[in-house]
Design an enzyme around this catalytic site. Sequence first.
Site, PDB file in Angstrom:
ATOM      1  N   GLY A  46       0.812  -1.203   0.000  1.00 18.20           N
ATOM      2  CA  GLY A  46       0.000   0.000   0.000  1.00 18.20           C
ATOM      3  C   GLY A  46       0.853   1.265   0.000  1.00 18.20           C
ATOM      4  N   GLY A  47       0.324   2.283   0.651  1.00 20.27           N
ATOM      5  CA  GLY A  47       1.006   3.578   0.678  1.00 20.27           C
ATOM      6  C   GLY A  47       2.403   3.502   1.264  1.00 20.27           C
TER       7      GLY A  47
ATOM      8  N   GLY B 137      17.170  15.410 -32.315  1.00 16.62           N
ATOM      9  CA  GLY B 137      16.940  15.836 -30.936  1.00 16.62           C
ATOM     10  C   GLY B 137      17.695  14.968 -29.946  1.00 16.62           C
ATOM     11  N   ALA B 138      17.914  13.707 -30.340  1.00 19.29           N
ATOM     12  CA  ALA B 138      18.615  12.794 -29.435  1.00 19.29           C
ATOM     13  C   ALA B 138      20.078  13.218 -29.263  1.00 19.29           C
ATOM     14  CB  ALA B 138      18.521  11.370 -29.949  1.00 19.29           C
TER      15      ALA B 138
HETATM   16  C1  HXC Z   1      -1.016  -4.813  12.631  1.00 23.21           C
HETATM   17  C2  HXC Z   1      -0.109  -6.593  11.532  1.00 23.21           C
HETATM   18  C3  HXC Z   1      -0.176  -5.888  10.311  1.00 23.21           C
HETATM   19  C4  HXC Z   1      -0.695  -4.585  10.314  1.00 23.21           C
HETATM   20  C5  HXC Z   1       0.688  -7.818   9.941  1.00 23.21           C
HETATM   21  N1  HXC Z   1       0.410  -7.771  11.250  1.00 23.21           N
HETATM   22  N2  HXC Z   1       0.320  -6.692   9.339  1.00 23.21           N
HETATM   23  N3  HXC Z   1      -0.535  -6.055  12.678  1.00 23.21           N
HETATM   24  N4  HXC Z   1      -1.107  -4.079  11.502  1.00 23.21           N
HETATM   25  N5  HXC Z   1      -0.766  -3.858   9.207  1.00 23.21           N
HETATM   26  C6  HXC Z   1       0.673  -8.800  12.242  1.00 23.21           C
HETATM   27  C7  HXC Z   1      -0.264  -9.988  12.108  1.00 23.21           C
HETATM   28  O1  HXC Z   1      -1.438  -9.752  12.810  1.00 23.21           O
HETATM   29  C8  HXC Z   1       0.563 -11.085  12.741  1.00 23.21           C
HETATM   30  O2  HXC Z   1       0.507 -10.910  14.145  1.00 23.21           O
HETATM   31  C9  HXC Z   1       1.967 -10.719  12.336  1.00 23.21           C
HETATM   32  O3  HXC Z   1       1.952  -9.332  11.995  1.00 23.21           O
HETATM   33  C10 HXC Z   1       2.447 -11.478  11.133  1.00 23.21           C
HETATM   34  O4  HXC Z   1       1.457 -11.366  10.113  1.00 23.21           O
HETATM   35  P1  HXC Z   1       0.939 -12.620   9.300  1.00 23.21           P
HETATM   36  O5  HXC Z   1      -0.275 -12.191   8.577  1.00 23.21           O
HETATM   37  O6  HXC Z   1       0.823 -13.801  10.217  1.00 23.21           O
HETATM   38  O7  HXC Z   1       2.149 -12.863   8.313  1.00 23.21           O
HETATM   39  P2  HXC Z   1       2.125 -13.396   6.837  1.00 23.21           P
HETATM   40  O8  HXC Z   1       1.214 -14.577   6.713  1.00 23.21           O
HETATM   41  O9  HXC Z   1       3.562 -13.564   6.448  1.00 23.21           O
HETATM   42  O10 HXC Z   1       1.474 -12.240   5.959  1.00 23.21           O
HETATM   43  C11 HXC Z   1       2.121 -10.989   5.818  1.00 23.21           C
HETATM   44  C12 HXC Z   1       1.180  -9.933   5.212  1.00 23.21           C
HETATM   45  C13 HXC Z   1      -0.124  -9.880   6.024  1.00 23.21           C
HETATM   46  C14 HXC Z   1       0.896 -10.344   3.764  1.00 23.21           C
HETATM   47  C15 HXC Z   1       1.935  -8.630   5.191  1.00 23.21           C
HETATM   48  O11 HXC Z   1       0.211  -9.764   7.395  1.00 23.21           O
HETATM   49  C16 HXC Z   1      -0.988  -8.725   5.641  1.00 23.21           C
HETATM   50  O12 HXC Z   1      -1.677  -8.784   4.620  1.00 23.21           O
HETATM   51  N6  HXC Z   1      -0.972  -7.672   6.459  1.00 23.21           N
HETATM   52  C17 HXC Z   1      -1.760  -6.514   6.223  1.00 23.21           C
HETATM   53  C18 HXC Z   1      -1.215  -5.761   5.063  1.00 23.21           C
HETATM   54  C19 HXC Z   1      -1.946  -4.479   4.817  1.00 23.21           C
HETATM   55  O13 HXC Z   1      -2.979  -4.483   4.152  1.00 23.21           O
HETATM   56  N7  HXC Z   1      -1.463  -3.415   5.455  1.00 23.21           N
HETATM   57  C20 HXC Z   1      -2.034  -2.158   5.296  1.00 23.21           C
HETATM   58  C21 HXC Z   1      -1.453  -1.626   3.989  1.00 23.21           C
HETATM   59  S1  HXC Z   1      -1.980  -0.021   3.681  1.00 23.21           S
HETATM   60  P3  HXC Z   1       0.731 -12.131  15.149  1.00 23.21           P
HETATM   61  O14 HXC Z   1       0.414 -11.531  16.480  1.00 23.21           O
HETATM   62  O15 HXC Z   1      -0.216 -13.191  14.717  1.00 23.21           O
HETATM   63  O16 HXC Z   1       2.176 -12.556  15.010  1.00 23.21           O
HETATM   64  C22 HXC Z   1      -0.879   0.894   4.461  1.00 23.21           C
HETATM   65  C23 HXC Z   1      -1.242   2.301   4.437  1.00 23.21           C
HETATM   66  C24 HXC Z   1      -0.076   3.159   4.467  1.00 23.21           C
HETATM   67  O17 HXC Z   1       0.065   0.494   4.998  1.00 23.21           O
HETATM   68  C25 HXC Z   1      -0.562   4.463   4.068  1.00 23.21           C
HETATM   69  C26 HXC Z   1       0.515   5.469   3.944  1.00 23.21           C
HETATM   70  C27 HXC Z   1      -0.012   6.707   3.353  1.00 23.21           C
END
Ligand code: HXC
Length: 517
Positions: free
Chosen positions: A172-173, A407-408
């Site tokens: 994401g972001g 131009g290149a």
């Molecule tokens: C809180 C999170 C987390 C998150 C992972 N965890 N992402 N906790 N916030 N964003 C935690 C899980 O709950 C888990 O906790 C541990 O981290 C490991 O995650 P798993 O899912 O078990 O790992 P894995 O199977 O390897 O998958 C990894 C992953 C997945 C693909 C990254 O965790 C996932 O899809 N996470 C969310 C991704 C996402 O959508 N993030 C937001 C993106 S938008 P435990 O306690 O079980 O160990 C964004 C906005 C930014 O970031 C904007 C900026 C402008």
Amino acid sequence: MAISKALADELEKRRAVALEGGGKKKADDRHAKGRMTARERLGALYSKGTFQEFGLHAQHKTRHFGMADKVIPTDGVITGTGFIDGRPVAAFSQDFGVVGGSLGEVHAKKICNALDHAGKAGVPVVGFNDSGGARIQEGVGALSGYGQVFYRNVQLSGVVPQISVIAGPCAGGAAYSPALTDFIIMTREHASMFICGPEVIRAVTGQVCTMDEIGSAQAHASVSGNIHFIAENDAHAVALVHRLLSFLPSNNMMDPPHRIEPDLKIVDDVVLDELVPDDPKKPYDCREVIKRLADEADFLEVMEQFAANIVIGFGRVGGVVVGFVANQPTVKAGTLDIDASDKAARFVRFCNVYNIPIVTLVDVPGFLPGINEERRGIIRHGAKMLFAYASATVPKITVIMRKAYGGAYLAMCSEDMGADRVIAWPTAEIAVMGAEGAVNILYRKEMAEADDKVAKAKELADEYRTQFATPYLSAGMLAVHDIIQPRETKSAIALTLRGLMSKRETRPPKKHGNIPL
Ligand code: HXC
């Protein structure tokens, strides 16, 4: 008065919890996959015993979702400074083993502190990204944290080199922080970077794709152009950081790490006389030329797979660090297209901002003709090259090896675009366009009336070539400063660079130019 045992023990206990991070099982799982933990990455990055950590005892402040009593060691990111090859460098390393390396307010503040330190101390900053993104439980606080990181990435741009390593998810972001830095290195396996993943794309647009197609290192290196290097694993990523830093100054007020010996001993290199075929239609690999020119053939190519019709990278000539920009005749005949223009222009701007002289090797038949190119805005993108070269004040040396058309010719840093020295080989052809194209336009009537059109076209093209397929016309107009044998190229560049080490060129004060983006 000695420190009491209780206080000393308390510190060691707290240290142990923080240093444990996500715990042994998570670390073992990583190792089983051939990956390093966040702390091991910093261990590999820095010379032994030089890492000083900031914020080991940091704790989040979240009270929602049952988080009040949850201990999150280091708040999921390890930050600090250390030394690489004797030079200080700041770094942060997100710890996926601790709540997925997710970014909350305190985690963001730690990264911001590392970035602020880099700016104040004038040292490069390296970030290992390995995170599930914004910490969901912290809501807008996490988004705000990202904003603060982005803001600093931008403030530091052009002040200290910023290098991002994508060593896990970067979703994401969150991907915009690396995108705002100077270089992105991504590990081939286990890393992904995307704004919207396959699931979101499918739900919103119905398009079906895999993560490999949109978010893998390979996709970013060859298709999107978002990254600069693929690393085979974590250790290779660290090695690439070291190698990159070996060409870069610590900040924009310093010179890059030149290795200048007082005596310049460069002998003629006869291989160069043979390397580039006389026949302008015959391709050759421009990297071979670059390697003949770079000291010890040491050339660090940047963005190797993306827009391969132009080659960019770092090396040293006679000890002076330079950025090379070269047309690649083996790909799209070395024409400039949209992607090549973007790639070269950004590289030129990077070199300029970090005081790295630019050596441009020209063999370009023109901009790539095509409906797509025109409709996607080759005018705007090609203009970036003109803008980047004309605004660069570092020493600029241009070597015209064969074709330099239209131009290149200007986009590859001709004399008029501010080259300090333009050197041509006897094989150089500097013209508005190639002979065949020119003849068709200039002699349309004669060609229509000719009995043997093929013979007539050849005769007129040969005549055109005698006129233009030579550098002497340009040398006569002083658009070429010297014509040299290919074998003399390295010494010509090295001497010119030394003569330009104290170059100063000032421009009218302004906030910034308005580069076509
Ligand atoms: C809180 C999170 C987390 C998150 C992972 N965890 N992402 N906790 N916030 N964003 C935690 C899980 O709950 C888990 O906790 C541990 O981290 C490991 O995650 P798993 O899912 O078990 O790992 P894995 O199977 O390897 O998958 C990894 C992953 C997945 C693909 C990254 O965790 C996932 O899809 N996470 C969310 C991704 C996402 O959508 N993030 C937001 C993106 S938008 P435990 O306690 O079980 O160990 C964004 C906005 C930014 O970031 C904007 C900026 C402008």
